[in-house]
Design an enzyme around this catalytic site. Structure first.
Site, PDB file in Angstrom:
ATOM      1  CD  GLU B 147      59.428  60.482  56.142  1.00 18.46           C
ATOM      2  OE1 GLU B 147      58.503  60.767  56.909  1.00 18.46           O
ATOM      3  OE2 GLU B 147      60.556  61.008  56.178  1.00 18.46           O
ATOM      4  CG  HIS B 149      63.544  59.673  58.583  1.00 19.00           C
ATOM      5  ND1 HIS B 149      64.411  59.742  59.641  1.00 19.00           N
ATOM      6  CD2 HIS B 149      62.807  60.811  58.634  1.00 19.00           C
ATOM      7  CE1 HIS B 149      64.205  60.881  60.289  1.00 19.00           C
ATOM      8  NE2 HIS B 149      63.239  61.543  59.705  1.00 19.00           N
ATOM      9  CG  ASP B 179      63.561  62.426  55.399  1.00 16.45           C
ATOM     10  OD1 ASP B 179      64.700  62.757  55.801  1.00 16.45           O
ATOM     11  OD2 ASP B 179      62.534  63.036  55.725  1.00 16.45           O
ATOM     12  CG  HIS B 268      59.333  63.916  53.598  1.00 18.53           C
ATOM     13  ND1 HIS B 268      59.130  63.791  54.948  1.00 18.53           N
ATOM     14  CD2 HIS B 268      58.131  64.267  53.074  1.00 18.53           C
ATOM     15  CE1 HIS B 268      57.866  64.055  55.219  1.00 18.53           C
ATOM     16  NE2 HIS B 268      57.244  64.332  54.102  1.00 18.53           N
ATOM     17  CD  GLU B 304      60.162  66.390  57.031  1.00 19.98           C
ATOM     18  OE1 GLU B 304      60.796  65.617  56.289  1.00 19.98           O
ATOM     19  OE2 GLU B 304      59.424  66.013  57.964  1.00 19.98           O
TER      20      GLU B 304
END
Lengths: 128, 344
Positions: B147, B149, B179, B268, B304
């Protein structure tokens, strides 16, 4: 949110020389037992020595000092651990204030060489 | 299911969005999956192994069969298994590279058994670890994503290093999972509201928002925030909580995801709220959907919802439903724009 659920509602029970309650982890996924780094319990303002606390999960009972090597044993997120706290004379039937602080090491979040330790406190008035 | 046109990104959900719903006394994994299907929050289904699966990464045969059957019956498609590298699992030392690879390999095997084609996790950023991952993904014929993020971005040192390592190993199966938390334009209003309601001093909220919006590096932001919060008399607890505003929400321009798209295996769709107009107030979904469509990404986006960390003012089910409506609307627009521009 999850911190509000650290003390399971309606879970306080008195015994002759102790009281028990349900402890839920303030986290969203299962953690190894070795992650539980601290647990402090006060009832009606009076602290129970942490080394006297006992946790039961999946049929086994542990003291906090038993936990460090248990990195292959799991506390599944959905499960409440039963905590048994010795208290000479037990507790009276009725309402009590339970004040619990739990410290959890999060093993996959390591920042600047240190794993994240979540320290969460939950205070609830429960009827035994 | 929230269906999208062929060739466009496909929508789905990660059960992580339903973290609070999982705590309800009537919860069962089967019940939750059925509810996801009823509310058309697929077709993609992602789970966090350690959250949704008791005994993870051990997966028994009967459970695997019933899980796969349930998804098929529900019209859901397993998209990605969210795994974790529990480096600090032991009290006496960190996991070694080999132990870490074994730890992820077991989870990848569990994921494959359940029908997931991709696993995702943070990793150790060493050539040896990445080579090991390439061997695992080749043996299992699966994809693997790291990820990107907050507080990372497409060119933060950590991600730049990973891109180099992945390039060196040259495995087509290793890639990234953008993400949306890394590419926001504001601190989530729902988070500000939660802080306010919990009694966080207004001047500290204003300070962290000001620092957040400033054009400085992350270390400069932390430094300035800590210094000025201290001068305002902030408690260590409050500083810690507001520090998370800086770490959990990144300010990268969403159009920069385009640079990473050739190596993206999964997405995500992190979000924090859907307002009355059906928009996410802190993340520019329009730009992000355009990037995905222009890149020809036809993999999955897992909605998410992470606001459950600080609010239970709405249900994860309802918010993900709103997120799907938002993304589908924008994908239709993005496809029309791309079609008009002759991109497809």
């Amino acid at each position: 949110m999850l911190t509000d659920q650290v003390i399971a509602d309606g879970s306080l029970h008195g015994e002759a020389d102790a009281f028990t309650f349900g402890l839920r982890m303030p986290w969203y996924r299962a953690l190894p037992l070795s992650s539980l780094e601290g647990l402090e319990v006060r009832i009606d303002g009076s602290a129970v020595p942490s080394d006297e606390l006992r946790l039961s999960l999946e049929g086994s009972t542990y003291g906090l000092a038993d936990l460090p090597p248990l990195h292959d044993r799991w506390w599944y997120v959905a499960d409440a651990a039963e905590v048994r706290a010795p208290k000479p004379g037990g507790i009276t039937e009725g309402r009590h204030e339970l004040d619990v602080t739990i410290a959890l090491r999060i093993p996959y979040i390591v920042e600047s060489g240190h794993p994240l330790v979540m320290r969460e406190r939950c205070v609830k008035v429960l009827s035994s | 299911m929230t269906t999208t046109q062929p060739g466009l990104p496909k929508l789905g959900i990660t059960l992580f969005s339903l973290t609070l719903e999982m705590r309800r006394p009537d919860y069962s994994l089967e019940g939750m999956i059925r509810r996801v299907a009823e509310l058309d929050l697929g077709p993609g289904l992602e789970v966090v192994g350690f959250q949704s699966l008791r005994g993870w990464p051990n997966v028994d045969d009967d459970f695997a069969t019933s899980f796969r059957d349930l998804l098929e019956e529900s019209g859901l498609v397993p998209t990605a298994m969210s795994m974790n590298l529990d480096l600090a699992r032991r009290r006496d030392r960190r996991m070694s590279e080999d132990e870490g690879l074994e730890y992820l390999e077991r989870q990848m095997e569990g994921a494959k058994k359940l029908g997931f084609p991709i696993g995702k996790s943070a990793i150790l950023s060493t050539p040896r670890f990445v080579e090991g991952l390439a061997r695992i993904t080749e043996r299992l014929d699966m994809g693997f994503g790291v990820e990107v993020h907050s507080p990372d971005s497409v060119d933060s040192p950590h991600v730049a290093h990973l891109r180099e390592l992945f390039d060196d190993v040259g495995s087509p199966q290793l890639g990234f999972v953008p993400d949306f938390s890394a590419s926001m334009h504001d601190v989530p209003p729902s988070l500000v509201k939660a802080h306010r309601e919990s009694g966080m001093p207004e001047e500290l909220i204003a300070l962290v928002a000001d620092v957040w919006h400033s054009d400085s590096t992350m270390p400069e932001k932390f430094g300035r925030f800590h210094e000025e919060a201290k001068a305002l008399g902030a408690s260590p607890g409050d500083v810690g909580k507001l520090n998370m505003v800086l770490t959990m929400h990144g300010r990268m321009d969403p159009r920069r995801w385009a640079e990473l798209m050739p190596q993206v295996v999964h997405v995500h769709g992190k979000f924090y709220w859907i307002d009355e107009d059906g928009n996410e107030p802190s993340i520019d979904h329009d730009s992000i959907m355009n990037v995905l469509v222009e890149a020809g990404y036809d993999g999955y986006v897992s909605s998410e919802w992470e606001g459950h960390a600080y609010t239970d003012a709405a249900s994860g089910y309802d918010l993900c439903r709103g997120h799907h409506d938002l993304m589908r609307r924008l994908l239709v627009q993005a496809a029309e724009t791309a079609g008009a521009a002759g991109a497809h």
